[in-house]
Scaffold this motif. Sequence first.
Motif, short mmCIF file in Angstrom:
data_model
loop_
_atom_site.label_atom_id
_atom_site.label_comp_id
_atom_site.label_asym_id
_atom_site.label_seq_id
_atom_site.Cartn_x
_atom_site.Cartn_y
_atom_site.Cartn_z
N ALA A 27 31.64 27.38 15.65
CA ALA A 27 32.04 28.80 16.00
C ALA A 27 32.15 28.86 17.51
CB ALA A 27 31.02 29.74 15.21
N ARG A 28 33.21 29.56 17.68
CA ARG A 28 33.26 30.06 19.22
C ARG A 28 32.39 31.33 19.40
NH1 ARG A 28 36.35 33.54 22.54
NH2 ARG A 28 37.04 32.54 24.28
N THR A 30 30.76 34.97 20.29
CA THR A 30 31.54 35.87 20.67
C THR A 30 31.45 36.49 21.76
OG1 THR A 30 29.38 36.95 19.46
CG2 THR A 30 31.21 36.59 18.04
N ILE A 32 31.38 34.59 24.61
CA ILE A 32 31.35 33.42 25.44
C ILE A 32 31.02 33.26 26.78
CG2 ILE A 32 33.75 33.24 25.67
CD1 ILE A 32 33.79 30.26 24.79
N ALA A 33 31.40 34.16 27.62
CA ALA A 33 31.39 34.37 28.86
C ALA A 33 29.95 34.49 29.34
CB ALA A 33 32.16 35.74 29.45
N GLU A 35 27.63 32.75 27.94
CA GLU A 35 26.99 31.37 27.49
C GLU A 35 26.11 30.67 28.57
OE1 GLU A 35 26.93 29.96 24.13
OE2 GLU A 35 26.62 32.01 23.91
N SER A 36 25.03 30.06 28.40
CA SER A 36 24.25 29.51 29.19
C SER A 36 25.06 27.96 29.29
CB SER A 36 23.01 29.20 29.17
OG SER A 36 22.76 28.23 28.12
N ASP A 37 24.90 27.28 30.46
CA ASP A 37 25.60 26.01 30.74
C ASP A 37 25.26 25.05 29.40
OD1 ASP A 37 26.64 26.60 33.17
OD2 ASP A 37 25.62 25.60 34.41
N PHE A 40 26.99 26.27 26.28
CA PHE A 40 28.33 25.91 26.56
C PHE A 40 28.80 24.41 26.43
CE2 PHE A 40 32.50 25.09 28.69
CZ PHE A 40 33.35 25.72 28.02
N PHE A 43 28.54 23.88 22.68
CA PHE A 43 29.55 24.35 21.93
C PHE A 43 30.97 23.38 22.26
CE2 PHE A 43 33.52 26.95 23.18
CZ PHE A 43 33.89 27.05 21.79
N PHE A 44 31.21 23.03 23.54
CA PHE A 44 32.29 22.57 23.74
C PHE A 44 32.46 20.83 23.77
CE2 PHE A 44 36.11 21.35 26.59
CZ PHE A 44 37.03 21.87 25.71
N PHE A 45 31.51 20.44 24.19
CA PHE A 45 31.62 19.05 24.47
C PHE A 45 30.89 18.15 23.23
CE2 PHE A 45 31.79 20.80 28.88
CZ PHE A 45 33.12 20.04 29.15
#
Lengths: 98, 997
Positions: A27-28, A30, A32-33, A35-37, A40, A43-45
């Motif tokens: 889930a993205r 809520t 997102i800005a 989020e810690s490195d 993130f 979540f993304f990689f």
Amino acid sequence: MLLIRCPYCEEERPELEFRNAGEAHIARPTNIAAESDDDFEKFFFIRANPKGVIYERWRHIHGCARFFNAVRDTVTDKFVMTYKAGEPKPAKLPGASK
Amino acid sequence: MTALFRISGAGRLSQAKTASFRFDGKSYAGIEGDTLASALLANGVHLVGRSFKYHRPRGVLSAGAEEPNALVQIVRDDARKTPNVRATVQELYDGLTAHSQNRWPSLAFDVGAVNDVASPLFSAGFYYKTFMWPKWAWKDLYEPNIRAAAGLGVSPEKPDPDHYAARYAHCEVLVLGGGAAGIAAALAAAETGVRVILADEQAEFGGSLRFESGARIDGQDGYAWAQGAIAKLKAMDNVRVLSRTTAFGYYAQNFVGLVERVSDHLKSPGRELARERLWQVRAGRVVIATGAIERHMVFANNDRPGVMLASAARTYLNHYGVAVGRNVGVYTANDSAYAAAIDLKKAGVNIAAIVDLRDNPTCPVIDEARALGIEINFGRAVVSAGGKLRVSSMTVQPKNGGGERTIPVDAILMSAGWTPSVHLFSQSRGKVAFNDETKRFVPGTYAQDCVSVGASNGTDGLDATVDEAYAAGAKAAKDAGGKAGKGAKPKVDAGESWSRGMLGAAPGAGPGTTVKAFVDFQNDVTAKDIRQAVHEGMHSIEHVKRFTTNGMATDQGKTSNMHGLAIAAEELGKPIPQVGLTTFRAPYTPVTFGSIVGHARGALFDPTRRTATHGWAASQGAVFEDVGHWKRAWYFPKAGEDMHAAVNRECVTVRKVGGLFDASTLGKIEVVGPDAAKFMELLYTNPWEKLETGRCRYGIMLREDGFIYDDGVVGRLAPDRFHVTTTTGGAPRVMNHMEDYLQTEFPHLNVWLTSITEQWAVIAVQGPKSRDIIAPLVEGIDMSDEAMPHMSVREGKICGVPTRLFRMSFTGERGFEVNVPADYGEAVWEALWAEGQKHGATAYGTETMHVLRAEKGYIIVGQDTDGTVTPNDAGLDWAVGKKKTDFVGIRGLTRSDLVAKGRKQLVGLKTKDPKVVLEEGAQIVADPKQPIPMKMIGHVTSSYWSENCGRSIALALVAGGRDRMGQTLYVPMPNGTIEVEVTGMVFVDEKGERLNG
């Protein structure tokens, strides 16, 4: 060619009508800005890439165009089940021992 | 005229139906129903080819698809020269022309045969060892020579004129293989009423019943029963019977690929018949009844023409009426070869001797052979075959050594036993299991809804086979929803039964010997090669296979795999199952590219999209370029103009007067709904809530990682309605990206997305006279600067049809984009063109569009960006809403790498010599004198001759580019280094005054 059951059309259709859309149940965030490195990155990689049961997203792109989720065995390519986007990750899989 | 070796009264072909054919320029007589192999053998021709590596003379080994030797080139005409056709599969037609392969100057005298004498140089793995050094020799010496020597046959030089059909099919029960087992299974399944497909690779059904003279079913000869059963199946509405059809691949979820050879057996197929037909079958259940393949004996010179499988000789006699020799020897390690000897003896062929490796075996066929007066030698081995272009003798020795005896023969029939054909089962991802007693791999664990029956399942005996197959067919049909069948199981009155045999090298070819005892005929792999591979450290069968190439030829080791495995296992001192079997892969037999491609070639290879004005542009002499699936007008040359002249004229005319450009291919998406603005806020970096109705904004879309994904102008038609444009190539993926977020991340938003790319034709009218060109045709829109400023959109009518009229510019000039329903696109274009001509405007293509936008520093996503460029890198930071708390990519943009100093940034470049036009993609360095490899600091993304500037212009991504304004950088090229100056990205009208000019 796989046969995939679209949970919206409620029938099996040939793989040509579908497109895989990567791992499911990510889930993205809520906010997102904020989020810690590390978060993130997760979540993304980071993706699971299991040998065996995978929860993944598919889109019935040349059909109803809906995104949905599927449980597939990456060894046999057998689909255990498919279910609609937004539905929770199934606690129990059909045919599983418990 | 009857051919010399055709036996009258034998076989099933009608001798009256003759067919003449040519082989290597010589005419021969055959009869209809022959294969090329049977027709050649009927004429006493055994020598049909030269082997791949050693150029050894080779003859016909088999009577089926497993054939490794008899590969020929079939020539119909200049464009139809099919290489590597198995003569045992090619059906004869009157006028057939075939050539042998891999020989020069002739089949009987072949210079390449020197390789046979020099064979110690070419042993296993020689490629890996021989061509290592010197390094330079690879490119100039080794590779050209290896390429010249490699490959079998000659490719046709013209495009394939045949066409290939394709069909999808569905059935409850698919039966693969039409021998006794397959027919019995199909009968049982068909009687239940379910849909059944029965496929067999041969022209005639029957499988082994073609040669098994002892089989009787339902009171008839086995082969006759098979034909009757096929006729019955063909008459049933629920059954499809496919002959000449090979199941070549077994894929997931019972999806099976079949190739039907439709017309390769016909003299004059005619244009209306496809050459082959690809069947893609989805089956509820699959019954695999693919039989077994006989193995050869591995002994010295076992490849001499005239040495063949016993079952093949029996097929040639009992089906084709052909004797493979007049004085025949038999070498066997199992019973089935006796039946061949008996049939030949009864047909009047002398059997010189049967040599049986076994000690005192007992079996009724042995007694029968003895009763016919055939000499039988137990416990002996054939240690060598004599002769060169044709076998002339066999040398026999007691198997544990002793005195030799040479027996003259003109053919040797051999049988080392039978290998179940588990290829398709294995392709279905089933796991084979080794039966230690019978020494064979049989189907073990199933992965799909299929069942193996008969010989392919390791079931011996016709009675047991029919029982098993009939039951399996009935069960498969019942499981798939069939009713109870009311037919009767076929009754086997008499049948033949095969016992086991042997695996590996026979005596005389065992460890320590160096004779040429072939395991794999097609790739010239001997028993010695396999032992050598093990000695050199190949301990896995997969390594042995690749090192020796055993089983890697087009026959995929159908006769050789088990022998190779056994020899490797013996040498490794391990049991066979521990060494393991190599993986079976599709295709089972070679498949033509044509059958896979089908109709998808030429104009049908890929769809072509044409805009509404395509016909007009073509009539004006436009040159087109491919952009994705689109054909776009590239430039419009006038008489005598080349591309540069045309583009220069178009560029100047647009800025001086005006121009018309077809922009219809841009992606267009309508975003509609109460939450449309909220959705746009999330998908684009820009702010949208406050954009007034009737105004436009240039939007940037990012991926979550912060990199530019797409861009385009967005017009707000109503508070709840946005007309979004995308790049031409990005249209489908942007739509997918939007749908993905709307359906899965933001499903709470009440928004509807519609692709309207095909609905609206778009005519860009650009230049100082653009308003004058459009205005006379427009109704209901005030086009004054006050009422309709730059970046606004209005709805009204043009030429009486609805329009969404955008005032926007991709040229830097005053400009409009006229959207009209696509059906009116051409008519509106022609009306605008007529108006434009009054002012001297031009039509322009994509090349001019590119130059004009580059003169203004407008980027093209995908050309000036490459998936690693942020808005800041591209100088577009202004388009990112600073007060926004969320949009896709907002977190990615703050990643440390993306905010680091020294990132590549888009800048302009001017060559010091204004006449030099840089190459797009050229690399940029700061110091051209540094040693190679130089540090590259960027590359040219766009570069053109600008007639409007009177010089070349370029855009480039350069590390720290915006801090390098005025610096000199260097572009090293093969012909010298080009000096460039870093500049801003705008080359024309830096203040943007022409937008209202």
